[in-house]
Design an enzyme around this catalytic site. Structure first.
Site, mmCIF file in Angstrom:
data_model
loop_
_atom_site.group_PDB
_atom_site.id
_atom_site.type_symbol
_atom_site.label_atom_id
_atom_site.label_comp_id
_atom_site.label_asym_id
_atom_site.label_seq_id
_atom_site.Cartn_x
_atom_site.Cartn_y
_atom_site.Cartn_z
ATOM 1 N N HIS A 47 0.834 -1.205 0.000
ATOM 2 C CA HIS A 47 0.000 0.000 0.000
ATOM 3 C C HIS A 47 0.871 1.258 0.000
ATOM 4 O O HIS A 47 0.617 2.219 -0.739
ATOM 5 C CB HIS A 47 -0.902 -0.037 1.233
ATOM 6 C CG HIS A 47 -1.903 1.073 1.303
ATOM 7 N ND1 HIS A 47 -2.575 1.404 2.445
ATOM 8 C CD2 HIS A 47 -2.343 1.950 0.357
ATOM 9 C CE1 HIS A 47 -3.380 2.425 2.217
ATOM 10 N NE2 HIS A 47 -3.256 2.779 0.959
ATOM 11 N N GLU A 50 2.393 1.806 -3.386
ATOM 12 C CA GLU A 50 1.396 2.391 -4.307
ATOM 13 C C GLU A 50 1.404 3.912 -4.194
ATOM 14 O O GLU A 50 1.418 4.629 -5.200
ATOM 15 C CB GLU A 50 0.008 1.846 -3.975
ATOM 16 C CG GLU A 50 -1.135 2.532 -4.709
ATOM 17 C CD GLU A 50 -2.415 2.588 -3.898
ATOM 18 O OE1 GLU A 50 -3.003 3.676 -3.778
ATOM 19 O OE2 GLU A 50 -2.819 1.533 -3.371
ATOM 20 N N HIS A 51 1.398 4.427 -2.963
ATOM 21 C CA HIS A 51 1.414 5.878 -2.752
ATOM 22 C C HIS A 51 2.702 6.500 -3.283
ATOM 23 O O HIS A 51 2.687 7.545 -3.940
ATOM 24 C CB HIS A 51 1.285 6.186 -1.256
ATOM 25 C CG HIS A 51 -0.109 6.114 -0.728
ATOM 26 N ND1 HIS A 51 -0.727 7.173 -0.109
ATOM 27 C CD2 HIS A 51 -1.034 5.116 -0.735
ATOM 28 C CE1 HIS A 51 -1.953 6.834 0.257
ATOM 29 N NE2 HIS A 51 -2.154 5.570 -0.103
ATOM 30 N N GLU A 128 -5.247 7.531 6.776
ATOM 31 C CA GLU A 128 -6.194 6.688 6.042
ATOM 32 C C GLU A 128 -6.606 5.481 6.882
ATOM 33 O O GLU A 128 -7.781 5.086 6.896
ATOM 34 C CB GLU A 128 -5.560 6.224 4.732
ATOM 35 C CG GLU A 128 -6.470 5.386 3.856
ATOM 36 C CD GLU A 128 -5.807 4.968 2.565
ATOM 37 O OE1 GLU A 128 -6.365 4.071 1.897
ATOM 38 O OE2 GLU A 128 -4.738 5.514 2.224
#
Length: 772
Positions: A47, A50-51, A128
Site C-alpha cells: 500500500h 502504491e502511494h 487513512e
C-alpha cells in the site's frame, strides 16, 4: 470498438482498444503483487509503495509527475492495492495520452522512493488507516477475510506504528519489494482511446524499459468457504452471500458478468423487484473479493434499512430460485441480457471500461458457452454468509487485520417455508397499450443531437434543489419504469448531476415503445412522493458534506417547478411527446429566477470522528468569459493545493480544490478532512493558500496559459444528448456556459482579477463543517 493483444519483448502483456469516437483516453497497468505478498516484517508495504510511485520518478519530478500533471489537464488519476494485485490508472484528453503514458511507465519502472516522500506518505496512510476504522464496507470485507485464517488475518493497510521510525530500513524494504515484484512478466497493460491500434501499440513500447525477471507470486489459494458470521455495524444492514468459484479466470468473469445483469435488473419480474416487493432489501451489488488464474471469490451484498436473520434466509431462498429460473431462459432472452451488458459497458467512461476489463465485470461479445451449465454448478459451490446488524446480543470483540470487529459466529437457522417469487424475463410477449394524447401541446425546446438517439430531459427549474428524501421517493417510483425502458431498447436515469436531480430518457427506436416509456415516467413523476426518513450515511465525513452542499447552498423549494428539453431528429415523436407533457402536473417553466444563495458557516450533522471542511466560493459575475477564467484558475489551484496541504504539510487524507457547478451555481470548491486538525484551522489553511497563490498566478507564462486553453477547449463540447439539452436550456435562459470563444478570449489579467474578487468577497462564501 476494435481490439488487439500483444506481448512486448520483456514479457509485458498489452490489451489495446481503439474507440473511434472517444474524446478521452485511458491507461491502466496491473501488477500481480498485492498485500498478501508483503514480508511479515512490513505490513502495509504494498500500500505504501502504491502511494510512493506517484511521488516522482527519474524523468518526471515535482509538478511534472503523473498526478499533478494529469490534474492540471482536467483528467483523473488513481490506484488501488488489493490482496493479490495492485493497479495504477488515469484518464485524460486523448491528445495527451502519449505524455501520460510516458509518466506512468517511468514511475512504474524507476520510482525515486525518497526518504522525504516516505515520511510524508507514511503520515498519509496513518490517517487513512484511522479513517477506515469505521468504514462499513472495509469492516465487512475484514470479517469475511478473517475467517480464512493464517496470512489473511495479518494487518495490511499500514500505519505509523507498523512502519516504524527507521526510514532507511523502510526505504530498503520498499526497493526490494519493487525489484522483486514489479517486473514486466508480472504485469498487464490496457490502453484505450481514439488512436489507431498501431498508434496504441507504439505507445505501449514506452513500457519496454521495465525489466523482466522470474516472479514469485503468492501461493495462497482459496478453496474452502470461511464460515458464516454476524457483525455489529451502525447504519443500513446487509446480507452478504459469497461463493468460491473454480475455473478459468476468463470463463468465470464472462459468466458472472452476464449473471450480474440478471441480478441487478430492476424491472418487474426481476429478482430485485421481488425482493423489494417483499420488503427484504433495497439494493444488490456484486464484487470480486479475490481472483487468480483458476479461482474467484464472489460476493453478493443485499442491503436495506433492516435485514433480520429470517429475512436473510428468505433472500437466499429467492436468490437460488432466481438462478433456477435463469436456467430456463430461451436463447433469445440470454442474447437480450448479453446485449444489455454490452450496452451498459459502452456507456461507461474509458477509465471505467478499463477498470472493468482489468478488475471487475466486463462483458464478452457473446453468450458464454455452457452458461446454463455454469449456473447449475453454482448450487454446488462452497458458500458463506455475513449478516450485519445494528445491535447484536453479547458479540465478541475480535482484533484482526488492524481492525476491531464486534461479531458472532454463525447465523440463526430458519424453519420457515418460503414461497417462490413470481419471476420472468425479457423480452416478453405482452402487447403495448398506447396512452391517449392530449390535444394540448406543451412547449418542448428541441436541440440537435450528439448521439443517434432521441432524448428527453426533465429536471427542476434552474437554481431549484430537491431534498434527498423527496429525490429518493421519486427514485423508488422510477426504478421499474427505467428498467423496463432498458428492455424496450432505450435507457434512462434518475440521478443527481452537479447537485440537481434530473430524469434522462434515451428512447427506443420503436415509436410506440418510446411513447409508452415517456408516459410511464411522467406518471411516476406525477405521483405525490412519500418521503421516508433517510438513514445516516455510512461514508467518510467529506462525502456527507458534499451530499449536503446543494441543499445547503440553495434551500429546497416546497413546490418543484420543472424544465423539459428534447434532443433528437425525430419530429413526429417530438411533437407527440409535447402532447404527453400536458398531462405532467408540475409546472413547466421557461425562465430562470436569480438564485437565492445561502452564505456563511453551517455545521452539518455527520457520522464519523474526523474533522472536515467544505468551502464553496460562488462565481461573482456569471458570464461565459468569467466561467472560462474560473475553470482556468482551478487548473492552477488543484495540483498546488494537493501538493501543499497533503504532501508538504500533511493536513489529512482528503485534500481537493477544483471547479464545481452545484445546483447550477459555478464556483471553486475546496475540501479538507483531517483526523485531528479542527475545522477552524483547516479554514485558515484554505485562506492562506488562496492568498499565497497570488505569487504563482503572477508568474504564469503565456505557454502555460495556452496549455490551459487547450485543456478547456476539450471540455467545451457536450459528451451526450443530455448535456446538449442542458447546455441549450442554459443558453436559452441566459445562463453562462463554457464556449470556445470564451476560452479563446482568456487573458492572465482576467484570471488574476477574478481571483482577487473571489478573495475579497468572502461574505459570499458557503462553508460546511461537520457536527458530530
Amino acid at each position: 470498438m476494435t481490439s488487439r493483444q500483444l506481448v512486448l519483448a520483456n514479457g509485458l502483456r498489452c490489451h489495446l482498444h481503439h474507440q473511434a469516437d472517444a474524446r478521452d483516453a485511458a491507461t491502466l497497468i496491473r501488477v500481480r503483487a498485492g498485500s498478501l505478498d508483503e514480508p511479515d516484517r512490513w505490513p502495509g508495504l504494498a500500500h505504501l509503495l502504491e502511494h510512493l510511485l506517484f511521488c516522482g520518478s527519474e524523468r518526471f519530478k515535482d509538478v511534472e509527475r503523473l498526478m499533478p500533471w494529469v490534474q492540471q489537464r482536467g483528467g483523473q488519476v488513481n490506484a488501488t492495492t488489493q490482496l493479490s494485485h495492485s493497479a495504477f490508472f488515469f484518464q485524460l484528453p486523448a491528445a495527451k495520452l502519449s505524455e501520460g503514458v510516458q509518466r506512468l511507465s517511468d514511475m512504474i519502472a524507476a520510482p525515486l522512493l525518497s526518504q522525504q516522500a516516505i515520511e510524508q506518505e507514511v503520515a498519509v496512510i496513518d490517517a487513512e488507516c484511522q479513517l477506515l476504522q469505521q468504514h462499513a464496507d472495509t469492516l465487512c470485507e475484514t470479517a469475511l477475510v478473517d475467517r480464512l485464517g493464517g496470512a489473511f488475518q495479518r494487518f495490511r493497510v499500514g500505519n505509523q506504528q507498523a512502519f516504524g521510525d527507521n526510514v532507511t530500513s523502510l526505504q530498503v524494504a520498499l526497493r526490494d519489494f519493487h525489484q522483486r515484484f514489479y517486473h514486466a512478466n508480472a504485469m498487464e497493460l490496457w490502453l484505450q482511446g481514439p488512436q489507431s491500434l498501431d498508434e496504441l501499440a507504439e505507445l505501449a513500447l514506452h513500457f519496454s524499459s521495465i525489466s523482466s525477471a522470474k516472479i514469485l507470486p503468492s501461493n495462497l489459494t482459496l478453496t474452502q468457504p470461511p464460515g458464516d458470521v454476524m457483525l455489529q455495524l451502525a447504519g443500513d444492514e446487509s446480507f452478504w452471500l459469497t461463493l468460491m468459484l473454480s475455473g478459468d479466470e476468463r470463463a468465470l468473469r464472462d459468466n458472472v458478468t452476464l449473471l450480474s445483469v440478471f441480478w441487478q435488473d430492476e424491472a418487474p419480474g426481476s429478482l430485485l423487484s421481488a425482493l423489494r416487493e417483499a420488503e427484504l432489501c433495497d439494493t444488490l451489488q456484486g464484487q470480486w473479493l479475490w481472483q487468480d488464474a483458476q479461482h474467484g471469490w464472489l460476493a453478493l451484498r443485499f442491503s436495506g434499512p433492516k435485514i433480520s436473520a429470517e429475512q436473510a434466509h428468505h433472500i437466499e431462498h429467492c436468490f437460488w430460485q432466481h438462478l433456477d429460473a435463469i436456467k430456463l431462459c430461451s436463447s433469445e432472452q440470454q442474447q437480450h441480457y448479453a446485449q444489455l451488458a454490452r450496452h451498459d459497458f459502452a456507456c461507461l467512461s474509458p477509465l471505467e471500461q478499463l477498470r472493468g476489463r482489468a478488475l471487475g465485470f466486463a462483458p464478452a461479445d457473446y453468450v458464454p458457452q455452457g452458461f446454463s451449465a455454469f449456473i447449475a454448478a453454482l448450487a454446488q459451490a462452497p458458500c458463506s454468509r455475513l449478516l450485519t446488524q445494528q445491535q447484536l446480543d453479547s458479540p465478541e470483540s475480535v482484533q484482526t487485520q488492524g481492525f476491531t470487529l464486534l461479531r458472532k459466529k454463525g447465523l440463526p437457522q430458519s424453519r420457515s417455508t418460503f414461497s417462490t417469487p413470481a419471476l420472468f424475463f425479457y423480452p416478453t410477449t405482452q402487447p403495448a397499450v398506447l396512452p391517449l394524447l392530449s390535444p394540448i401541446a406543451m412547449p418542448l425546446p428541441r436541440f440537435a443531437p450528439r448521439q443517434q438517439v432521441e432524448t428527453l430531459l426533465l429536471r427542476p427549474a434552474f437554481y431549484h434543489t430537491m431534498s434527498d428524501a423527496e429525490a429518493q421517493a421519486r427514485q423508488t417510483r422510477l426504478r421499474p419504469v427505467l428498467a423496463a425502458l432498458r428492455h424496450a431498447g432505450g435507457s434512462g436515469s434518475w440521478q443527481q448531476k452537479q447537485g440537481v436531480w434530473q430524469l434522462v430518457l434515451n428512447l427506443p427506436v420503436c415509436e410506440s415503445h418510446a411513447l409508452l416509456s415517456v408516459h410511464h415516467a411522467l406518471k411516476a413523476l406525477n405521483l405525490t412522493p412519500q418521503p421516508k426518513p433517510l438513514p445516516h450515511a455510512q461514508t467518510i465525513v467529506i462525502r456527507q458534506l458534499l451530499a449536503a452542499l446543494p441543499a445547503q447552498l440553495i434551500a429546497p423549494a416546497g413546490d418543484t417547478r420543472w424544465l423539459a428539453a428534447w434532443c433528437g431528429k425525430h419530429t413526429s415523436l417530438h411533437q407527440r411527446v409535447s402532447h404527453l407533457l400536458s398531462d405532467f402536473t408540475p409546472d413547466l417553466v421557461s425562465g430562470a429566477q436569480p438564485p437565492r444563495l445561502q452564505r456563511g458557516i453551517k455545521p452539518v450533522p455527520c457520522t464519523g470522528g474526523d474533522q472536515a471542511l467544505l468551502l464553496f466560493i460562488p462565481l461573482p459575475l456569471a458570464d461565459d468569459r468569467q466561467i472560462a477564467a474560473l475553470r482556468a484558475l482551478s487548473l492552477l489551484l488543484e495540483p498546488r493545493f494537493f501538493q501543499r496541504l497533503r504532501v508538504d504539510q500533511q493536513i489529512g487524507y482528503v485534500v481537493s480544490a477544483r471547479y464545481q457547478r452545484v445546483a447550477d451555481v459555478d464556483g471553486l470548491m475546496l475540501a479538507l478532512q483531517s483526523p485531528q486538525i479542527p475545522w477552524q484551522t483547516l479554514l485558515g489553511h484554505c485562506k492562506r493558500f488562496l492568498r499565497e497563490i497570488v505569487a504563482e498566478l503572477d508568474a504564469i507564462t503565456p505557454q502555460t496559459l495556452a496549455a490551459w486553453q487547450a485543456t478547456l477547449r476539450e471540455q467545451c463540447d457536450a459528451s451526450d444528448n443530455a448535456e446538449v439539452a442542458l447546455q441549450g436550456l442554459r443558453q436559452q435562459q441566459g445562463l453562462p456556459t463554457l464556449t470556445r470563444d470564451a476560452v479563446a478570449s482568456l487573458t492572465l489579467p482576467l484570471i488574476q482579477q477574478l481571483h482577487t474578487r473571489l478573495m475579497r468577497e468572502r461574505r459570499r462564501w458557503r462553508i460546511l463543517v461537520n457536527q458530530s
